[in-house]
Motif scaffolding. Structure first.
Motif, mmCIF file in Angstrom:
data_model
loop_
_atom_site.group_PDB
_atom_site.id
_atom_site.type_symbol
_atom_site.label_atom_id
_atom_site.label_comp_id
_atom_site.label_asym_id
_atom_site.label_seq_id
_atom_site.Cartn_x
_atom_site.Cartn_y
_atom_site.Cartn_z
ATOM 1 N N PRO A 192 0.834 -1.217 0.000
ATOM 2 C CA PRO A 192 0.000 0.000 0.000
ATOM 3 C C PRO A 192 0.864 1.260 0.000
ATOM 4 O O PRO A 192 1.936 1.294 0.602
ATOM 5 N N VAL A 193 0.390 2.281 -0.697
ATOM 6 C CA VAL A 193 1.047 3.590 -0.690
ATOM 7 C C VAL A 193 0.196 4.506 0.180
ATOM 8 O O VAL A 193 -0.940 4.825 -0.157
ATOM 9 N N ALA A 194 0.747 4.899 1.318
ATOM 10 C CA ALA A 194 -0.009 5.653 2.318
ATOM 11 C C ALA A 194 -0.084 7.138 1.997
ATOM 12 O O ALA A 194 0.622 7.651 1.111
ATOM 13 N N CYS A 195 -0.903 7.827 2.762
ATOM 14 C CA CYS A 195 -1.113 9.266 2.588
ATOM 15 C C CYS A 195 0.181 10.057 2.697
ATOM 16 O O CYS A 195 0.390 11.034 1.977
ATOM 17 N N ASP A 196 1.062 9.661 3.603
ATOM 18 C CA ASP A 196 2.293 10.428 3.830
ATOM 19 C C ASP A 196 3.477 9.938 2.998
ATOM 20 O O ASP A 196 4.617 10.292 3.264
ATOM 21 N N ALA A 197 3.201 9.129 1.965
ATOM 22 C CA ALA A 197 4.265 8.660 1.079
ATOM 23 C C ALA A 197 4.788 9.818 0.232
ATOM 24 O O ALA A 197 4.145 10.873 0.112
ATOM 25 N N ALA A 198 5.946 9.612 -0.387
ATOM 26 C CA ALA A 198 6.517 10.633 -1.267
ATOM 27 C C ALA A 198 5.596 10.868 -2.457
ATOM 28 O O ALA A 198 4.891 9.958 -2.908
ATOM 29 N N THR A 199 5.615 12.083 -2.985
ATOM 30 C CA THR A 199 4.764 12.438 -4.116
ATOM 31 C C THR A 199 4.988 11.510 -5.299
ATOM 32 O O THR A 199 4.033 11.105 -5.971
ATOM 33 N N ASP A 200 6.241 11.156 -5.570
ATOM 34 C CA ASP A 200 6.548 10.262 -6.693
ATOM 35 C C ASP A 200 5.890 8.903 -6.522
ATOM 36 O O ASP A 200 5.393 8.313 -7.487
ATOM 37 N N ALA A 201 5.876 8.397 -5.295
ATOM 38 C CA ALA A 201 5.261 7.089 -5.030
ATOM 39 C C ALA A 201 3.748 7.165 -5.206
ATOM 40 O O ALA A 201 3.125 6.251 -5.769
ATOM 41 N N ILE A 202 3.154 8.253 -4.721
ATOM 42 C CA ILE A 202 1.710 8.441 -4.883
ATOM 43 C C ILE A 202 1.361 8.567 -6.363
ATOM 44 O O ILE A 202 0.406 7.960 -6.849
ATOM 45 N N ALA A 203 2.167 9.327 -7.094
ATOM 46 C CA ALA A 203 1.912 9.523 -8.528
ATOM 47 C C ALA A 203 1.993 8.201 -9.282
ATOM 48 O O ALA A 203 1.115 7.892 -10.099
ATOM 49 N N GLU A 204 3.023 7.426 -9.015
ATOM 50 C CA GLU A 204 3.206 6.151 -9.721
ATOM 51 C C GLU A 204 2.033 5.205 -9.462
ATOM 52 O O GLU A 204 1.481 4.612 -10.385
ATOM 53 N N ARG A 205 1.625 5.071 -8.190
ATOM 54 C CA ARG A 205 0.535 4.156 -7.863
ATOM 55 C C ARG A 205 -0.796 4.663 -8.412
ATOM 56 O O ARG A 205 -1.599 3.894 -8.953
ATOM 57 N N PHE A 206 -1.051 5.963 -8.264
ATOM 58 C CA PHE A 206 -2.326 6.508 -8.711
ATOM 59 C C PHE A 206 -2.482 6.380 -10.225
ATOM 60 O O PHE A 206 -3.548 5.976 -10.719
ATOM 61 N N LEU A 207 -1.439 6.715 -10.968
ATOM 62 C CA LEU A 207 -1.520 6.595 -12.425
ATOM 63 C C LEU A 207 -1.745 5.148 -12.847
ATOM 64 O O LEU A 207 -2.528 4.870 -13.772
ATOM 65 N N ALA A 208 -1.074 4.212 -12.179
ATOM 66 C CA ALA A 208 -1.255 2.795 -12.509
ATOM 67 C C ALA A 208 -2.697 2.363 -12.269
ATOM 68 O O ALA A 208 -3.310 1.678 -13.095
ATOM 69 N N LEU A 209 -3.254 2.776 -11.132
ATOM 70 C CA LEU A 209 -4.630 2.395 -10.791
ATOM 71 C C LEU A 209 -5.645 3.052 -11.715
ATOM 72 O O LEU A 209 -6.550 2.388 -12.243
ATOM 73 N N VAL A 210 -5.514 4.352 -11.916
ATOM 74 C CA VAL A 210 -6.495 5.071 -12.728
ATOM 75 C C VAL A 210 -6.453 4.613 -14.185
ATOM 76 O O VAL A 210 -7.499 4.414 -14.822
ATOM 77 N N CYS B 119 -2.478 14.115 -0.721
ATOM 78 C CA CYS B 119 -3.082 13.735 0.548
ATOM 79 C C CYS B 119 -2.357 14.435 1.689
ATOM 80 O O CYS B 119 -1.127 14.594 1.653
ATOM 81 N N THR B 120 -3.113 14.856 2.689
ATOM 82 C CA THR B 120 -2.545 15.463 3.888
ATOM 83 C C THR B 120 -3.007 14.680 5.104
ATOM 84 O O THR B 120 -4.194 14.358 5.223
ATOM 85 N N LEU B 121 -2.062 14.379 5.985
ATOM 86 C CA LEU B 121 -2.340 13.638 7.218
ATOM 87 C C LEU B 121 -2.326 14.599 8.397
ATOM 88 O O LEU B 121 -1.378 15.355 8.581
#
Length: 244
Positions: A98-116, A224-226
């Motif tokens: 899982p890529v959490a809310c406080d992950a690095a922007t690059d990690a969030i971008a990579e996972r989100f683009l893959a999912l979407v 995302c902001t925690l």
């Protein structure tokens, strides 16, 4: 406690000259609340399921229809009416960390683009409307700026709405980030622990699903902001757009 909310701006579509945005306002809904469907794009529509809450006002650049949102924890493959061989990719995403809310922007971008893009790769029903497979979307840092501004605002001021604490709309936030747009939409969510949970909730809700499947959009961002002291703890903002 988790919640999601969808807002779509209505643009003129490909080749259009003018631009529009449709904004909906509302406080964080309570689980189980429900209001009638709305086609105006201006009303708030709440629907809760399985202990979760959702708010949706959808006025897509492609069809201008509205639908209530609801989440039930379904995965990104749910609601599809066809497959183009992306099962292997989805299986790989299912088994990834899982890529959490406080992950690095690059990690969030990579996972989100893959999912979407996995979601958009298959024709699927968003509520009762069938969307054909759509082209892939790319990441845009200007949209990240707008998304992060709103997530931070919701977390710091402990509220849940498409309207910022300063009265700003998604279109105003994107303008401030320097993105010249033709069509724009926004999904927000709160309380989810990972990128996957946020996307799953949006895909399971007709209004949010329509935003994700809308062929008018070519660029996206997720932030995302925690904030441990806030009601929902995590605040996710997804911005979708097409440049002029």
């Amino acid at each position: 406690m988790v919640t999601v909310c969808a807002l779509s701006g209505c643009g003129t579509g490909v080749g259009g000259v003018d631009r529009q945005s449709t904004d909906i306002n509302g406080a964080a809904p309570s689980a189980g609340a429900a209001l009638p469907d709305s086609t105006s794009g201006e009303d708030n529509v709440d629907a809760g399921a399985a202990g979760q809450a959702a708010e949706s006002g959808d006025s897509n650049a492609s069809d201008g229809n509205a639908a209530p949102g609801g989440t039930d924890g379904a995965g990104v493959g749910d609601g599809s009416s066809g497959s183009d061989g992306s099962d292997e990719d989805e299986s790989s995403l299912e088994n990834s960390e899982p890529v959490a809310c406080d992950a690095a922007t690059d990690a969030i971008a990579e996972r989100f683009l893959a999912l979407v893009n996995s979601v958009r790769a298959e024709a699927r029903y968003c509520g009762t409307k069938l969307y054909e497979a759509a082209s892939t979307v790319g990441w845009d840092d200007r949209l990240v700026t707008a998304a992060l501004r709103h997530s931070q605002d919701m977390a710091q001021h402990n509220f849940f709405s498409h309207t910022g604490s300063d009265g700003s709309s998604v279109s105003m936030r994107i303008d401030a980030a320097g993105y010249d747009w033709q069509a724009v939409g926004e999904n927000i969510a709160a309380g989810q622990r990972s990128v996957r949970e946020a996307v799953d909730g949006w895909v399971a809700s007709p209004g949010h699903c329509r935003n994700l499947m809308n062929p008018a959009y070519e660029a996206v961002a997720l932030a995302c902001t925690l904030d441990e002291g806030s009601d929902f703890r995590t605040y996710w903002t997804n911005v979708l757009a097409r440049a002029s």
